[in-house]
Design an enzyme around this catalytic site. Structure first.
Site, PDB file in Angstrom:
ATOM      1  NE  ARG A  36      25.832 -11.514 -21.335  1.00 49.04           N
ATOM      2  CZ  ARG A  36      24.669 -11.910 -20.836  1.00 49.04           C
ATOM      3  NH1 ARG A  36      24.296 -13.155 -20.971  1.00 49.04           N
ATOM      4  NH2 ARG A  36      23.892 -11.069 -20.183  1.00 49.04           N
ATOM      5  CE  LYS A 197       2.272  -6.075 -16.375  1.00 49.59           C
ATOM      6  NZ  LYS A 197       1.981  -7.417 -15.876  1.00 49.59           N
ATOM      7  N   GLY A 354      17.980  -5.409 -20.234  1.00 50.82           N
ATOM      8  CA  GLY A 354      17.767  -6.146 -21.484  1.00 50.82           C
ATOM      9  C   GLY A 354      17.153  -5.361 -22.621  1.00 50.82           C
ATOM     10  N   GLY A 377      20.019  -8.333 -14.779  1.00 51.68           N
ATOM     11  CA  GLY A 377      19.634  -8.302 -13.367  1.00 51.68           C
ATOM     12  C   GLY A 377      20.592  -7.507 -12.503  1.00 51.68           C
TER      13      GLY A 377
HETATM   14  P1  AMP Z   1      10.663  -3.525 -19.533  1.00 53.52           P
HETATM   15  O1  AMP Z   1      11.140  -4.926 -19.764  1.00 53.52           O
HETATM   16  O2  AMP Z   1       9.891  -3.341 -18.257  1.00 53.52           O
HETATM   17  O3  AMP Z   1      11.758  -2.503 -19.708  1.00 53.52           O
HETATM   18  O4  AMP Z   1       9.572  -3.256 -20.637  1.00 53.52           O
HETATM   19  C1  AMP Z   1       9.865  -3.223 -21.998  1.00 53.52           C
HETATM   20  C2  AMP Z   1       8.594  -3.436 -22.730  1.00 53.52           C
HETATM   21  O5  AMP Z   1       7.697  -2.393 -22.447  1.00 53.52           O
HETATM   22  C3  AMP Z   1       8.786  -3.432 -24.232  1.00 53.52           C
HETATM   23  O6  AMP Z   1       8.477  -4.718 -24.703  1.00 53.52           O
HETATM   24  C4  AMP Z   1       7.770  -2.402 -24.724  1.00 53.52           C
HETATM   25  O7  AMP Z   1       7.037  -2.843 -25.847  1.00 53.52           O
HETATM   26  C5  AMP Z   1       6.834  -2.263 -23.548  1.00 53.52           C
HETATM   27  N1  AMP Z   1       6.169  -0.956 -23.560  1.00 53.52           N
HETATM   28  C6  AMP Z   1       6.728   0.241 -23.513  1.00 53.52           C
HETATM   29  N2  AMP Z   1       5.789   1.202 -23.561  1.00 53.52           N
HETATM   30  C7  AMP Z   1       4.598   0.593 -23.651  1.00 53.52           C
HETATM   31  C8  AMP Z   1       3.257   1.057 -23.731  1.00 53.52           C
HETATM   32  N3  AMP Z   1       2.981   2.363 -23.725  1.00 53.52           N
HETATM   33  N4  AMP Z   1       2.283   0.145 -23.795  1.00 53.52           N
HETATM   34  C9  AMP Z   1       2.584  -1.176 -23.793  1.00 53.52           C
HETATM   35  N5  AMP Z   1       3.819  -1.682 -23.703  1.00 53.52           N
HETATM   36  C10 AMP Z   1       4.821  -0.793 -23.637  1.00 53.52           C
END
Ligand code: AMP
Length: 397
Positions: A36, A197, A354, A377
């Site tokens: 940064r 999610k 992130g 964000g």
């Molecule tokens: P996000 O912060 O929503 O971008 O999510 C990132 C996280 O999603 C990472 O820590 C990954 O380990 C998790 N992730 C990605 N694919 C899967 C999966 N198929 N099952 C469980 N966790 C996952």
């Protein structure tokens, strides 16, 4: 987008308040990652070279409007001075007599960093008197902190109403890259959205299906879409209660002419751990006791075929549980392919958020993308199509 920049304002001899991002990772008073700081050097150097009195404003951590010694910006000063290769003074408050004294001691071209703006409750509430107290020490406001531009705080938005203002070079570069990604991109545009999610990325998905030609859904969130189509996802991470939402997003995509690519195969395991026993299966054959932890080679091939056709790629979120091997395979493979297409001049690639930055660093290609945003964000809100208050206020009327 008509953005005011450093080219539009006479800076010589002026007191320039510069909002920067110095929210650096720190352990035991030592900075552990200087990314940064590196990003704000061009603006500070240019202002100093042009003879401005450079007054840096920044927040650090979440002190919640109180002086919190562990969240002082003082430990940042020496690293900043070394990286700038010029002296940096420190003001122990960002408003009031201490700030005034620190600023009035400056000669043209000199630099001071003022203490954490969030030590005052008026920063986050954009209190009028606090904003005026900040403005009292400047003639011009330059915002170089895109990562804080989704907040309408005193030092990220309020100041722009009180002083002539413009974007710094880092903010300018970030906005130009984002404009090339989704604002007025070369088509076709493909977006990759992965991660854990659906529930955290609903606004983003609703916005993207209206803007891109193809949307690849990977990661845990793909399971929610697959389950909504009747696929048995076994023990995979899945938000079954969002089946209707997933179907609605798919319908929106169809009416907007956006192709949705879901995994056609998956790498499954019975435990979420590194080097767990695993196998690749067609997506309709996920064993009941297993979970999908990455997408398989057939899916990778389909995504790469689409990237070959695309002129622009926007990416947020990994394809699988990339932190644990070998479930980083699809993310690393597709990232390298996108980097190769970018280097060959075939693709504009913009990525952020992130975990995405961590995933691209893990793949060793973060420097090969056209732009990788470290703004968490603010980048996501931009992908959601939201107006960022700190940016809107810098646009020329
Ligand atoms: P996000 O912060 O929503 O971008 O999510 C990132 C996280 O999603 C990472 O820590 C990954 O380990 C998790 N992730 C990605 N694919 C899967 C999966 N198929 N099952 C469980 N966790 C996952």
């Amino acid at each position: 987008m008509q953005l005011k920049t450093l080219d539009d304002i006479d800076l010589s001899g002026k007191r320039v308040l510069v909002r920067v991002d110095l929210n650096v990772p720190m352990e035991d008073g030592k900075i552990t990652d200087t990314t940064r700081i590196k990003r704000i050097l061009p603006t500070i150097t240019e202002l100093s070279d042009k003879g401005a009195k450079v007054i840096l404003l920044a927040h650090f951590g979440r002190p919640k409007g109180k002086v919190e010694p562990t969240m002082s910006l003082a430990p940042v000063v020496s690293t900043l001075a070394i990286m700038l290769d010029r002296p940096v003074a420190f003001g122990t408050d960002c408003v009031g007599p201490m700030a005034e004294a620190a600023v009035s001691a400056l000669s043209d071209g000199e630099i001071v960093l003022l203490e954490n703006t969030r030590f005052h409750p008026g920063e986050e509430s954009k209190d009028e008197d606090f904003t005026k107290a900040l403005a009292a020490n400047g003639d011009i406001f330059v915002n170089d902190a895109f990562s804080a531009a989704h907040r309408a705080h005193a030092s990220t938005e309020g100041l722009a109403h009180l002083l002539p203002s413009c974007a710094g070079r880092t903010m300018q570069a970030e906005l130009e890259a984002l404009e090339a990604g989704l604002g007025s991109p070369d088509r076709p545009v493909i977006a990759i959205v992965g991660g854990a999610k659906v529930s955290t990325k609903l606004d983003l998905l609703h916005n993207l299906v209206r803007k891109v030609d193809a949307l690849v859904i990977g990661g845990g969130m793909a399971n929610t879409f697959l389950a909504a189509q009747g696929v048995d996802v076994g023990k995979s991470l899945c938000e079954h209660d969002l089946a209707d939402t997933a179907r609605k997003i798919a319908a929106e995509a169809e009416s907007a002419g956006c192709e949705i690519l879901l995994p056609s195969d998956g790498v499954v395991a019975t435990e979420f751990k590194a080097n767990a026993e695993h196998k690749t299966v067609p997506i309709n054959e996920i064993p009941g006791d297993s979970m999908v932890l990455d997408v398989g080679p057939d899916t990778i091939g389909r995504v790469e075929d689409w990237i070959k056709k695309a002129r622009t790629l926007v990416w947020n979120g990994p394809f699988g549980a990339f932190e644990i091997e070998p479930f980083d395979h699809a993310t690393v493979t597709v990232a390298k392919f996108a980097a190769m297409q970018t280097n060959a001049g075939n693709l504009v690639s913009v990525a952020g958020g992130g975990d995405t930055v961590a995933a691209l660093n893990h793949a060793g290609v973060a420097n090969d993308f056209t732009y990788v945003s470290t703004a968490g964000g603010a980048f996501l809100e931009w992908m959601e199509g939201k107006v960022l208050p700190g940016v809107a206020v810098l646009q020329s009327k």
